[in-house]
Design a protein around this motif. Structure first.
Motif, PDB file in Angstrom:
ATOM      1  N   GLU A  44       0.732  -1.841  -0.289  1.00 52.63           N
ATOM      2  CA  GLU A  44      -0.109  -0.069   0.003  1.00 52.63           C
ATOM      3  C   GLU A  44       0.792   1.606   0.058  1.00 52.63           C
ATOM      4  O   GLU A  44       0.751   2.283  -0.475  1.00 52.63           O
ATOM      5  CB  GLU A  44      -0.745  -0.309   1.222  1.00 52.63           C
ATOM      6  CG  GLU A  44      -1.819   1.420   1.460  1.00 52.63           C
ATOM      7  CD  GLU A  44      -2.643   1.036   2.275  1.00 52.63           C
ATOM      8  OE1 GLU A  44      -3.282   1.693   2.402  1.00 52.63           O
ATOM      9  OE2 GLU A  44      -2.709   0.293   3.569  1.00 52.63           O
ATOM     10  N   ASN A  45       1.896   0.741   1.380  1.00 52.36           N
ATOM     11  CA  ASN A  45       3.025   2.469   0.652  1.00 52.36           C
ATOM     12  C   ASN A  45       3.775   2.363  -0.558  1.00 52.36           C
ATOM     13  O   ASN A  45       2.919   4.060  -1.207  1.00 52.36           O
ATOM     14  CB  ASN A  45       3.895   2.291   1.923  1.00 52.36           C
ATOM     15  CG  ASN A  45       4.707   3.377   2.693  1.00 52.36           C
ATOM     16  OD1 ASN A  45       4.438   4.602   1.802  1.00 52.36           O
ATOM     17  ND2 ASN A  45       5.554   3.513   3.233  1.00 52.36           N
ATOM     18  N   TYR A  46       3.939   1.622  -1.228  1.00 54.01           N
ATOM     19  CA  TYR A  46       4.139   1.614  -2.253  1.00 54.01           C
ATOM     20  C   TYR A  46       3.614   2.072  -3.845  1.00 54.01           C
ATOM     21  O   TYR A  46       4.143   2.727  -4.042  1.00 54.01           O
ATOM     22  CB  TYR A  46       5.126   0.042  -2.641  1.00 54.01           C
ATOM     23  CG  TYR A  46       5.773  -0.040  -4.456  1.00 54.01           C
ATOM     24  CD1 TYR A  46       6.519   0.650  -4.715  1.00 54.01           C
ATOM     25  CD2 TYR A  46       5.105  -0.630  -5.033  1.00 54.01           C
ATOM     26  CE1 TYR A  46       6.825   0.582  -6.191  1.00 54.01           C
ATOM     27  CE2 TYR A  46       4.889  -0.827  -6.354  1.00 54.01           C
ATOM     28  CZ  TYR A  46       6.292   0.188  -6.462  1.00 54.01           C
ATOM     29  OH  TYR A  46       7.022  -0.324  -8.105  1.00 54.01           O
ATOM     30  N   ASN A  47       2.312   1.932  -3.650  1.00 61.91           N
ATOM     31  CA  ASN A  47       1.705   1.916  -4.830  1.00 61.91           C
ATOM     32  C   ASN A  47       0.843   3.806  -4.788  1.00 61.91           C
ATOM     33  O   ASN A  47       0.824   3.983  -5.008  1.00 61.91           O
ATOM     34  CB  ASN A  47      -0.086   1.213  -4.614  1.00 61.91           C
ATOM     35  CG  ASN A  47       0.162  -0.120  -4.767  1.00 61.91           C
ATOM     36  OD1 ASN A  47       1.675  -1.036  -5.921  1.00 61.91           O
ATOM     37  ND2 ASN A  47      -0.376  -1.146  -4.156  1.00 61.91           N
ATOM     38  N   SER A  48       1.052   3.898  -3.060  1.00 59.34           N
ATOM     39  CA  SER A  48       0.483   5.504  -2.605  1.00 59.34           C
ATOM     40  C   SER A  48       1.613   6.748  -3.279  1.00 59.34           C
ATOM     41  O   SER A  48       1.499   7.428  -3.184  1.00 59.34           O
ATOM     42  CB  SER A  48      -0.234   5.310  -1.474  1.00 59.34           C
ATOM     43  OG  SER A  48       1.371   5.313  -0.756  1.00 59.34           O
ATOM     44  N   GLY A  56      11.712   4.082  -9.552  1.00 61.20           N
ATOM     45  CA  GLY A  56      13.020   3.837  -9.075  1.00 61.20           C
ATOM     46  C   GLY A  56      13.830   4.495  -7.913  1.00 61.20           C
ATOM     47  O   GLY A  56      14.684   4.301  -7.314  1.00 61.20           O
ATOM     48  N   ASN A  57      12.695   5.136  -7.160  1.00 67.47           N
ATOM     49  CA  ASN A  57      12.802   6.562  -6.730  1.00 67.47           C
ATOM     50  C   ASN A  57      12.838   5.744  -5.104  1.00 67.47           C
ATOM     51  O   ASN A  57      12.404   5.977  -3.881  1.00 67.47           O
ATOM     52  CB  ASN A  57      12.699   7.317  -6.681  1.00 67.47           C
ATOM     53  CG  ASN A  57      13.347   8.077  -7.555  1.00 67.47           C
ATOM     54  OD1 ASN A  57      14.928   7.602  -7.547  1.00 67.47           O
ATOM     55  ND2 ASN A  57      13.292   8.760  -8.895  1.00 67.47           N
ATOM     56  N   PHE A  58      10.736   4.676  -5.175  1.00 66.25           N
ATOM     57  CA  PHE A  58      10.986   3.764  -3.361  1.00 66.25           C
ATOM     58  C   PHE A  58      11.834   3.724  -2.295  1.00 66.25           C
ATOM     59  O   PHE A  58      12.575   2.672  -3.536  1.00 66.25           O
ATOM     60  CB  PHE A  58       9.317   3.441  -4.120  1.00 66.25           C
ATOM     61  CG  PHE A  58       8.821   3.075  -2.489  1.00 66.25           C
ATOM     62  CD1 PHE A  58       8.209   3.935  -1.982  1.00 66.25           C
ATOM     63  CD2 PHE A  58       9.021   1.844  -2.543  1.00 66.25           C
ATOM     64  CE1 PHE A  58       7.325   3.172  -0.814  1.00 66.25           C
ATOM     65  CE2 PHE A  58       8.620   1.238  -1.197  1.00 66.25           C
ATOM     66  CZ  PHE A  58       7.493   2.540  -0.842  1.00 66.25           C
ATOM     67  N   THR A  59      11.798   3.860  -1.270  1.00 66.18           N
ATOM     68  CA  THR A  59      12.293   2.686  -0.940  1.00 66.18           C
ATOM     69  C   THR A  59      12.173   3.289   1.233  1.00 66.18           C
ATOM     70  O   THR A  59      11.624   4.297   1.403  1.00 66.18           O
ATOM     71  CB  THR A  59      14.162   3.831  -0.473  1.00 66.18           C
ATOM     72  OG1 THR A  59      14.629   2.949   0.152  1.00 66.18           O
ATOM     73  CG2 THR A  59      14.432   4.816   0.457  1.00 66.18           C
ATOM     74  N   ASP A 208      15.260  -3.126   3.238  1.00 67.16           N
ATOM     75  CA  ASP A 208      15.027  -2.021   2.025  1.00 67.16           C
ATOM     76  C   ASP A 208      14.146  -2.503   1.207  1.00 67.16           C
ATOM     77  O   ASP A 208      14.234  -3.085  -0.168  1.00 67.16           O
ATOM     78  CB  ASP A 208      15.691  -1.451   1.735  1.00 67.16           C
ATOM     79  CG  ASP A 208      15.570  -0.407   1.111  1.00 67.16           C
ATOM     80  OD1 ASP A 208      14.740   0.230   1.781  1.00 67.16           O
ATOM     81  OD2 ASP A 208      16.219   0.171   0.561  1.00 67.16           O
ATOM     82  N   ALA A 209      12.617  -2.239   1.063  1.00 60.32           N
ATOM     83  CA  ALA A 209      11.438  -2.396   0.216  1.00 60.32           C
ATOM     84  C   ALA A 209      11.801  -1.376  -1.055  1.00 60.32           C
ATOM     85  O   ALA A 209      11.853   0.044   0.049  1.00 60.32           O
ATOM     86  CB  ALA A 209      10.025  -2.431   0.612  1.00 60.32           C
ATOM     87  N   ASN A 210      11.767  -1.432  -2.153  1.00 62.94           N
ATOM     88  CA  ASN A 210      12.703  -1.069  -2.932  1.00 62.94           C
ATOM     89  C   ASN A 210      11.538  -1.001  -4.295  1.00 62.94           C
ATOM     90  O   ASN A 210      12.168  -2.125  -4.625  1.00 62.94           O
ATOM     91  CB  ASN A 210      14.633  -0.228  -2.637  1.00 62.94           C
ATOM     92  CG  ASN A 210      14.638  -1.366  -3.128  1.00 62.94           C
ATOM     93  OD1 ASN A 210      15.314  -1.801  -4.219  1.00 62.94           O
ATOM     94  ND2 ASN A 210      15.144  -2.135  -2.471  1.00 62.94           N
ATOM     95  N   ASP A 211      11.883  -0.413  -5.369  1.00 64.37           N
ATOM     96  CA  ASP A 211      12.603  -0.699  -6.698  1.00 64.37           C
ATOM     97  C   ASP A 211      13.731  -0.292  -7.737  1.00 64.37           C
ATOM     98  O   ASP A 211      12.816   0.595  -8.806  1.00 64.37           O
ATOM     99  CB  ASP A 211      10.673  -0.650  -6.984  1.00 64.37           C
ATOM    100  CG  ASP A 211      10.855   0.989  -7.515  1.00 64.37           C
ATOM    101  OD1 ASP A 211      11.715   2.201  -6.484  1.00 64.37           O
ATOM    102  OD2 ASP A 211       9.898   2.037  -8.032  1.00 64.37           O
TER     103      ASP A 211
END
Length: 274
Positions: A44-48, A56-59, A208-211
């Motif tokens: 949910e945090n990632y999608n928002s 590529g900047n989500f962490t 670290d959850a990241n894309d």
């Protein structure tokens, strides 16, 4: 002067132990202070946030507790269990004859036990990750501090029988009694050891959850924060770290004390006081 140098070396060893202690304390603090998230919360945090921060900047440094899962689990090579990861080793145990000359100039022989790894295999299931009641997120295990379970341990004396699985593994590495490079040796046998993370086993992940690689996954942080994949619980990890920190602290004090004593004795000897 030599005693002073020994004292300095002991003090330096104490400093090294103290630094290692500090790193373990920092790791323990991260384990204790990082709140446990569900996979659903991370998704949910990632999608928002990803549309705002850009691809590529989500962490998000997070702690996850769930089950080890892969859509296509693998089979371990020794215990043949369904798992997402395994590491197997075949270790050759043998004795080598060594000769030593005593104070009277006589040569005496003794057998020195030795071992070497003749086969090692590690494998992760594709798209391995952690799953809980709220969802699934992939985990990239590269460079993780890994804690897995021992699932196989056995020992076979002497050479493996022809046609056996072990015989096929050791192959050209097999040793019997004889001589190699002029040194006598005698084979004891082969130890087989395997560690694994079973499919569906309870799993603890801190990372670290990241894309960064194009899709969401948990991997090693770009910072100094820890990355842990463990079949041990958080409480077990914290307890083990606490015990390790205490041992390192006591050891550092001991080395500093011995170092100080050696330096003082060395100075006194230099001044010819003792």
């Amino acid at each position: 002067m030599g005693i002073i140098i020994i004292g300095v070396v002991l003090a330096v060893i104490g400093v090294i132990l103290w630094v290692v202690k500090g790193k373990k304390e920092s790791k323990s603090i991260h384990l204790e202070l990082t709140d446990t998230s569900t996979v659903g919360e991370v998704l949910e945090n990632y999608n928002s946030l990803s549309p705002t921060v850009g691809d590529g900047n989500f962490t998000h440094f997070c702690e996850l507790k769930g089950k080890a899962h892969a859509d296509s689990p693998i089979q371990s090579s020794l215990s043949e269990i369904e798992c997402v990861y395994y590491s197997s080793k075949v270790i050759r145990k043998y004795e080598e004859r060594e000769w030593k000359t005593d104070s009277e100039g006589k040569r005496q022989q003794h057998w020195q036990k030795k071992s070497d790894v003749v086969s090692e295999n590690k494998q992760w299931a594709n798209n391995f990750g952690i799953k809980d009641e709220t969802g699934f997120v992939e985990v990239d295990p590269a460079k993780a501090e890994l804690h897995s379970e021992k699932v196989h341990s056995s020992f076979e004396k002497g050479e493996p029988s022809l046609g056996s699985a072990l015989s096929a593994i050791v192959g050209k590495f097999s040793l019997g009694s004889g001589t190699v490079d002029g040194n006598d040796y005698r084979l004891i046998g082969y130890e087989k050891v395997e560690h694994a993370i079973k499919q569906g086993e309870n799993l603890y992940v801190l990372g670290d959850a990241n894309d960064r690689d194009g899709s969401l996954r948990v991997s090693k942080p770009n910072t100094n924060k820890p990355f842990i994949i463990s079949t041990k619980s958080e409480d077990e990890l914290v307890s083990n770290l606490g015990s390790s920190v205490k041992r390192l602290k006591i050891s550092a004090y001991i080395f500093w004390g011995l170092g100080a004593i050696a330096v003082i004795v060395g100075i006194l000897k230099t001044l010819q006081i003792i």
